[in-house]
Design an enzyme around this catalytic site. Structure first.
Site, PDB file in Angstrom:
ATOM      1  N   LEU A 151       0.825  -1.198   0.000  1.00  0.00           N
ATOM      2  CA  LEU A 151       0.000   0.000   0.000  1.00  0.00           C
ATOM      3  C   LEU A 151       0.863   1.253   0.000  1.00  0.00           C
ATOM      4  CD1 LEU A 151      -2.874   1.123   0.035  1.00  0.00           C
ATOM      5  CD2 LEU A 151      -2.735   1.158   2.537  1.00  0.00           C
ATOM      6  N   TYR A 152       2.039   1.186   0.605  1.00  0.00           N
ATOM      7  CA  TYR A 152       2.954   2.327   0.552  1.00  0.00           C
ATOM      8  C   TYR A 152       3.237   2.694  -0.897  1.00  0.00           C
ATOM      9  CZ  TYR A 152       7.398   4.853   0.620  1.00  0.00           C
ATOM     10  OH  TYR A 152       8.396   5.758   0.394  1.00  0.00           O
ATOM     11  N   ALA A 153       3.627   1.709  -1.705  1.00  0.00           N
ATOM     12  CA  ALA A 153       3.915   1.977  -3.114  1.00  0.00           C
ATOM     13  C   ALA A 153       2.665   2.469  -3.838  1.00  0.00           C
ATOM     14  CB  ALA A 153       4.450   0.708  -3.775  1.00  0.00           C
ATOM     15  N   SER A 155       0.143   4.079  -2.589  1.00  0.00           N
ATOM     16  CA  SER A 155      -0.195   5.440  -2.172  1.00  0.00           C
ATOM     17  C   SER A 155       0.692   6.461  -2.862  1.00  0.00           C
ATOM     18  CB  SER A 155      -0.095   5.573  -0.647  1.00  0.00           C
ATOM     19  OG  SER A 155       1.249   5.509  -0.203  1.00  0.00           O
TER      20      SER A 155
END
Length: 336
Positions: A151-153, A155
Site C-alpha cells: 500500500l505504501y507503493a 499510495s
C-alpha cells in the site's frame, strides 16, 4: 527563493533544509512529528534547522483541514518540495490507514493549496517501490508502473497520478522523483543500516533477508538533496514549451509534469553493505538468514539517463565513504 519543505523534520527533509539554507534560501519547514519512529530524533533535526535565522518551523499534519491553505497563503513560497509521508514498506501491512491519510489525503490537500496559491515549481517525493513487480532492469521512468506490491507503493503512485492531473488542469509545473534506498547521518531508525548498526553494537544478531543476495541501489543523502536542489531549477514546461530531452524523458504531452529517478545506478548486494558496515564499526555481525519479506523486491536498480540529462550528474558517493559517515554520526549522537 522562499521554499516550503513538508516533512522537514524527517531524514531527507532535514538534509534538504540544511542544503537550501546554506545556499541562501528562506525555508519554511512543515512537519507533524508523527510517532512512527523516535520523535526525539525528529525534534533534534528541527532544532538544528531552527538555529538558522532563515528557517521557520510550522508544526501540523497534512490532513489537518485548512493548514496547508493557510500556510501557503501566508508564506507565498516560490517552490514547494513535498517530502512528508507515512514511510516504511513493511509498516503499511500493519497500519494501512496511516498511508491513506498522510500519503493520499495529505497530498490531495497540498495540491489543492498549491492550486489556490500557485508556485514556480512543485516537487514530490515518490519512491522506487512504485516499480513494484516490474521485472525490467534497470528501472526506467518510462516503464509502466502498474503492479505495486504494498500500500505504501500504491499510495505514492496515487500521489503521482493526482499531481499529473493537477499539472494538466491548472498548469502547475511539477516534478515527481523516485528515490532509491537513501542512507546517511540522521537516518531513519527503521532502515536496515540503522537497525544493523544498533544491533551489532549491542551484540545482537541481525536478520539478513534473501541470504544477503538482495540488491539495493543505495543513495547517499547528500547526493540526493543536491539532485533535488538542481531539479528545482528545471521546472518542466507544458505543451508548446521546451520538448523532451531525449527518448527516455517522461515529460507529459499534456501537462508540465515529469517523473525522474534519483539513484546512482549501481546496485550493491546486502551482504556487501554489511561487510562495509562491519569494517566501519570494527565488529563482526552475527547474521541470521531470512527469506525476503512480503512486499520486498529482490533488486532495485535506477536508470540514470534522465537525471544526467537534466542536471548533468548522478549520485556518486560510494558505500565506503557513506557508511563510515553514518557510523561517525551514530556514535556521536548516541554516545555508542
Amino acid at each position: 527563493m522562499r521554499i516550503l519543505v513538508t516533512g522537514s523534520a524527517g531524514f531527507i527533509g532535514y538534509h534538504l533544509g540544511r542544503h537550501l539554507l546554506a545556499a541562501g534560501h528562506a525555508v519554511t519547514g512543515l512537519d507533524g512529528f508523527s510517532d512512527y519512529y523516535d520523535v526525539g530524533l525528529k525534534r533534534a533535526r528541527h532544532a538544528a534547522l531552527a538555529a538558522h535565522p532563515a528557517f521557520e518551523a510550522v508544526e501540523g499534519r497534512l490532513e489537518t483541514e485548512g493548514l496547508l491553505l493557510d500556510t501557503l497563503a501566508r508564506v507565498r513560497p516560490d517552490v514547494v518540495v513535498h517530502l512528508a509521508a507515512q514511510a516504511g514498506v513493511r509498516h503499511s501491512l500493519e497500519n494501512p490507514g496511516a498511508y491513506v491519510q498522510a500519503n493520499m489525503v495529505g497530498t490531495a490537500n497540498l495540491i489543492e493549496a498549491v492550486r489556490a496559491h500557485p508556485v514556480r515549481h512543485l516537487l514530490f517525493a515518490s519512491t522506487s517501490s512504485a516499480y513494484g513487480g516490474n521485472a525490467a532492469i534497470p528501472f526506467r521512468e518510462t516503464d509502466r508502473a502498474v503492479s505495486p506490491l504494498t500500500l505504501y507503493a500504491a499510495s505514492k503512485l496515487a500521489g503521482e497520478a493526482m499531481l499529473h492531473a493537477y499539472a494538466h488542469l491548472f498548469a502547475i509545473p511539477t516534478t515527481a522523483f523516485r528515490f532509491f534506498t537513501v542512507y546517511g547521518p540522521w537516518g531513519r531508525p527503521d532502515m536496515a543500516l540503522f537497525l544493523f548498526t544498533r544491533k551489532i553494537l549491542a551484540g545482537e544478531p541481525i536478520e539478513v533477508f534473501a541470504g544477503g543476495a538482495a540488491e539495493r541501489d543505495f543513495t547517499y543523502v547528500d547526493d540526493l538533496v543536491a539532485a533535488i536542489a538542481r531539479l528545482m531549477e528545471t521546472p518542466p514546461e507544458g505543451p508548446g514549451g521546451a520538448g523532451p530531452v531525449g527518448p527516455f524523458d517522461t515529460l507529459s504531452p499534456v501537462a508540465p509534469y515529469r517523473l525522474v529517478n534519483i539513484g546512482g545506478g549501481r546496485p550493491v548486494r546486502l551482504d556487501a553493505m554489511i561487510d562495509a558496515l562491519e569494517a566501519a564499526l570494527g565488529r563482526r555481525a552475527e547474521r541470521v538468514l531470512k527469506p525476503l519479506p512480503p512486499g520486498d523486491v529482490a533488486r532495485t536498480h535506477a536508470s540514470t539517463e534522465l537525471l544526467r540529462a537534466l542536471i548533468g550528474a548522478v549520485p556518486e558517493t560510494p558505500l565506503s565513504v557513506g557508511i563510515p559517515a553514518f557510523v561517525d554520526w551514530y556514535r556521536t549522537y548516541y554516545g555508542a
